[in-house]
Design a protein around this motif. Structure first.
Motif, PDB file in Angstrom:
ATOM      1  N   ALA A 107       0.838  -1.193   0.000  1.00 43.86           N
ATOM      2  CA  ALA A 107       0.000   0.000   0.000  1.00 43.86           C
ATOM      3  C   ALA A 107       0.874   1.245   0.000  1.00 43.86           C
ATOM      4  O   ALA A 107       2.001   1.236   0.506  1.00 43.86           O
ATOM      5  CB  ALA A 107      -0.912  -0.001   1.220  1.00 43.86           C
ATOM      6  N   VAL A 108       0.345   2.302  -0.576  1.00 41.99           N
ATOM      7  CA  VAL A 108       1.008   3.608  -0.530  1.00 41.99           C
ATOM      8  C   VAL A 108       0.218   4.457   0.465  1.00 41.99           C
ATOM      9  O   VAL A 108      -0.756   5.119   0.102  1.00 41.99           O
ATOM     10  CB  VAL A 108       1.037   4.274  -1.918  1.00 41.99           C
ATOM     11  N   PRO A 109       0.598   4.423   1.752  1.00 44.25           N
ATOM     12  CA  PRO A 109      -0.222   5.082   2.778  1.00 44.25           C
ATOM     13  C   PRO A 109      -0.038   6.591   2.769  1.00 44.25           C
ATOM     14  O   PRO A 109       1.005   7.111   2.381  1.00 44.25           O
ATOM     15  CB  PRO A 109       0.302   4.469   4.078  1.00 44.25           C
ATOM     16  N   ASP A 110      -1.081   7.283   3.219  1.00 44.63           N
ATOM     17  CA  ASP A 110      -0.998   8.735   3.366  1.00 44.63           C
ATOM     18  C   ASP A 110      -1.380   9.147   4.783  1.00 44.63           C
ATOM     19  O   ASP A 110      -1.806  10.276   5.019  1.00 44.63           O
ATOM     20  CB  ASP A 110      -1.895   9.436   2.345  1.00 44.63           C
ATOM     21  N   THR A 111      -1.236   8.198   5.734  1.00 49.75           N
ATOM     22  CA  THR A 111      -1.523   8.499   7.133  1.00 49.75           C
ATOM     23  C   THR A 111      -0.642   7.641   8.025  1.00 49.75           C
ATOM     24  O   THR A 111      -0.281   6.514   7.662  1.00 49.75           O
ATOM     25  CB  THR A 111      -3.006   8.240   7.466  1.00 49.75           C
ATOM     26  N   ASP A 112      -0.290   8.178   9.191  1.00 49.01           N
ATOM     27  CA  ASP A 112       0.460   7.425  10.197  1.00 49.01           C
ATOM     28  C   ASP A 112      -0.437   6.950  11.333  1.00 49.01           C
ATOM     29  O   ASP A 112       0.029   6.272  12.242  1.00 49.01           O
ATOM     30  CB  ASP A 112       1.583   8.296  10.786  1.00 49.01           C
ATOM     31  N   ASN A 113      -1.713   7.313  11.281  1.00 46.96           N
ATOM     32  CA  ASN A 113      -2.651   6.905  12.323  1.00 46.96           C
ATOM     33  C   ASN A 113      -2.957   5.418  12.175  1.00 46.96           C
ATOM     34  O   ASN A 113      -3.502   4.994  11.146  1.00 46.96           O
ATOM     35  CB  ASN A 113      -3.942   7.723  12.198  1.00 46.96           C
ATOM     36  N   PRO A 114      -2.615   4.572  13.170  1.00 46.07           N
ATOM     37  CA  PRO A 114      -2.794   3.125  13.004  1.00 46.07           C
ATOM     38  C   PRO A 114      -4.249   2.709  12.832  1.00 46.07           C
ATOM     39  O   PRO A 114      -4.547   1.764  12.098  1.00 46.07           O
ATOM     40  CB  PRO A 114      -2.184   2.541  14.287  1.00 46.07           C
ATOM     41  N   PHE A 115      -5.179   3.403  13.499  1.00 47.17           N
ATOM     42  CA  PHE A 115      -6.591   3.039  13.375  1.00 47.17           C
ATOM     43  C   PHE A 115      -7.129   3.431  11.997  1.00 47.17           C
ATOM     44  O   PHE A 115      -7.864   2.667  11.363  1.00 47.17           O
ATOM     45  CB  PHE A 115      -7.400   3.706  14.490  1.00 47.17           C
ATOM     46  N   LEU A 116      -6.750   4.632  11.532  1.00 46.23           N
ATOM     47  CA  LEU A 116      -7.165   5.054  10.198  1.00 46.23           C
ATOM     48  C   LEU A 116      -6.511   4.183   9.139  1.00 46.23           C
ATOM     49  O   LEU A 116      -7.140   3.831   8.132  1.00 46.23           O
ATOM     50  CB  LEU A 116      -6.797   6.522   9.984  1.00 46.23           C
TER      51      LEU A 116
END
Length: 639
Positions: free
Chosen positions: A194-203
């Protein structure tokens, strides 16, 4: 002579002298394209498995297909995502495009889609006198740089600190002709992520579950992943060297080249890293049906099992221990006295020049110094310091004076086990029990993953991840079916105390549960908890593990006063392994709810597991919640 007559004469002469004009060539090209398209239709190439693999087509429930690729540049036809026939027709047409018709700096379709070109050429036998073959410089340089003679499936063990890696991770290593044996780290690797755009583990978890991230293939120097997984995250790697011919490897890499220009919707449990890695192997050997064996979820360890189960596909399995496992291997060989000296070295209370150290045998000195340097490397990685690991000069000098090879004390103790030996991730459970009121039977199913009472071969032996575990009970006297429990997500990480690597134990649970200490007729509550604790194991391979937790707990239910309660829980417990089949767990806790429905009570749990096989075990369990008791006998089958 009038000018128009002169121009007409010149054109007439040109047509006579140059009959193979551009117009004529275009006519010939169009004729040949039509021939190829008709031939492809007669052969029904659009229905063949290889074409569907190349375009990532997947059958739909009510008929038809749709491609899993979500980047429209992956297709040549406007409806190519859902129409294999249209895409095949348009792909053949794209191969006839003139380079003058391409946008600036654009690759020709023959170079963008070399795997499709190769396969269609094999089926239709392109006439190179009627179809101009393009020179693909970038592709050729890429293939020559990789110079493949083999491919290796790599499994990185579980990493609970990252939602994307809790179940492990798989990637491939492309083994080059010039980078064999001790040079394998300099090979290239490829994976899908995945190419994530958040560091929030729940999001992150939510978006991964709903396919809200883009997933892409990437290629990279393999040593960078070894650095990340092996050293920085302390994850053991298991390398499965696979059996492919060079022609099959070439097809795989041509397809990987095509995939580099598109993206997919990333689904945490379905279209994930392991799922798309399997597609590379199917392209190389279309007779393999690897992805077809997964319906609801694709878990990395299960994909490794599928690969290992294929006849003559795996040549060799190699264990690459993390820097922490390498250090622990050395520490495991030390006596208690040697460990005391090692701790003194680490705390700089003792130097290699000290008499106490010098009187040790050379092999023991080398063992202690090598372990110390491993620890310094680990600390450097954790602190993400740039440059080389700084090892004190006296340590380097003392080690250089010892004529002892590292291999002489490098006895291999596995601190993890290969994932293909693990039990299945899915589990069904049939149980019979009795509480203070009546007997009952229980049926349960969960799609993932592993609990602490199951056999731990192939898994992290000190952790559990339970996902969507539903339990239904039928009560005989009241003649009703009740949802006893739904553990939507439960994670436990027991990190035994180690003075060199201090990591707290922790656990999290979110579930629908029964208010077992209440006399409300098996009423349910939405429950959540989070706790931190400590764990202790006397030695690396000791059969006993002690643990203690302090948890925050909350319940929401219409059967509670004020509809909720909030409090804490203190628990003490132990696991003991009599052998690889028999395991017991003892635990007791004291709960206090001080907000909402206030209450305090004790709980007691005793569980015994006997494993008949890796995928079949029996359990006996006794639970006490305040004044309510229940006993259960269960059979668990993993698949």
């Amino acid at each position: 002579m009038p000018l128009y007559l002169l121009a007409a004469g010149i054109l007439a002469v040109c047509f006579c002298l140059f009959p193979d004009s551009a117009y004529s060539r275009n006519n010939h090209s169009n004729d040949y394209l039509t021939e190829l398209q008709q031939q492809a239709k007669q052969l029904k190439l659009n229905e063949q498995r290889v074409w569907h693999l190349l375009l990532k087509y997947k059958p739909q429930l009510f008929g038809g297909v749709v491609s899993e690729a979500d980047g429209m540049d992956f297709f040549n036809a406007p409806d190519g995502k859902t129409s294999p026939e249209s895409e095949l027709t348009a792909t053949l047409a794209s191969f006839f495009l003139s380079t003058e018709d391409l946008a600036d700096n654009s690759e020709h379709p023959q170079c963008n889609f070399p795997a499709r070109f190769k396969w269609l050429n094999q089926q239709l036998q392109f006439d190179t006198n009627r179809l101009q073959i393009q020179v693909c410089d970038r592709l050729e340089r890429w293939i020559n740089e990789l110079d493949p003679v083999g491919v290796t499936l790599v499994f990185a063990s579980y990493y609970l600190n990252n939602p994307a890696s809790m179940f492990g991770h798989t990637l491939v290593r492309i083994d080059s002709r010039e980078r064999q044996d001790d040079k394998k780290l300099t090979n290239y690797g490829a994976n899908y992520a995945a190419v994530p755009d958040t560091d929030n583990p729940f999001l992150y978890a939510w978006r991964g579950l709903t396919g809200s991230f883009e997933g892409k293939f990437a290629i990279f120097p393999y040593y960078t992943k070894v650095q990340e997984y092996n050293n920085l995250e302390s994850r053991d790697l298991w390398e499965y060297e696979l059996n492919f011919t060079e022609a099959q490897l070439n097809t795989m890499l041509l397809h990987l080249w095509e995939l580099g220009g598109t993206h997919f919707d990333y689904y945490y449990f379905q279209e994930n890293c392991s799922y798309h890695v399997l597609s590379l192997f199917e392209i190389a050997r279309p007779e393999l049906h690897l992805k077809d064996q997964f319906i609801f979820s694709v878990i990395p360890a299960d994909t490794v099992k599928i690969v290992v189960a294929q006849e003559n596909l795996v040549k060799k399995v190699v264990y690459r221990p993390s820097i922490v496992s390498q250090l622990n291997q050395k520490r495991h060989q030390m006596t208690n006295a040697q460990r005391r000296i090692f701790r003194a070295l680490v705390k700089e209370k003792l130097t290699p020049d000290a008499a106490e150290f010098k009187q040790l045998p050379d092999q023991t000195q080398a063992l202690l110094l090598d372990a110390y340097m491993d620890l310094l490397q680990y600390q450097s990685m954790r602190e993400q310091r740039a440059g080389e690991v700084k090892i004190p000069y006296p340590v380097l000098l003392a080690r250089s004076r010892l004529d002892t090879d590292d291999a002489e004390h490098n006895s291999l103790f596995y601190f993890s086990s290969p994932p293909h030996l693990g039990h299945g991730a899915d589990r069904i459970r049939i149980a019979a029990g009795h509480n203070d009121r009546e007997p009952f039977i229980e049926f349960a199913y969960r799609p993932a993953y592993h609990d602490l009472m199951a056999r731990d071969e192939g898994y992290d032996k000190d952790s559990e991840i339970i996902f969507m575990d539903f339990k239904l009970r039928y009560f005989f006297e009241s003649q009703r079916v009740r949802l006893d429990q739904a553990r939507l997500l439960s994670i436990t990480a027991l990190n035994p105390y180690d003075p060199q690597f201090v990591k707290p134990s922790w656990r999290f649970d979110f579930s629908i549960d029964t208010l077992r200490e209440q006399d409300c007729g098996y009423c349910n509550t939405v429950s959540g908890s989070y706790g931190r604790g400590i764990a202790y194991r006397p030695d690396f391979f000791s059969p006993i593990l002690l643990f203690s937790f302090l948890d925050l707990k909350a319940d929401v239910s219409s059967h509670l006063k004020q509809n909720y309660r909030f409090g804490g829980n203190a628990e003490l417990g132990a696991f003991y392994n009599f052998n690889h089949r028999l395991r017991i767990r003892l635990a007791g806790s004291y709960r206090v709810y001080f907000l909402g429905d206030k209450k305090r009570f004790f709980t007691t749990h005793v569980v015994t597991r006997y494993a008949l096989t890796q995928n079949l075990d029996m359990r006996m369990k006794y639970n006490r919640y305040d004044h309510n008791n229940e006993s259960i006998f269960a059979v668990n089958y993993y698949f």
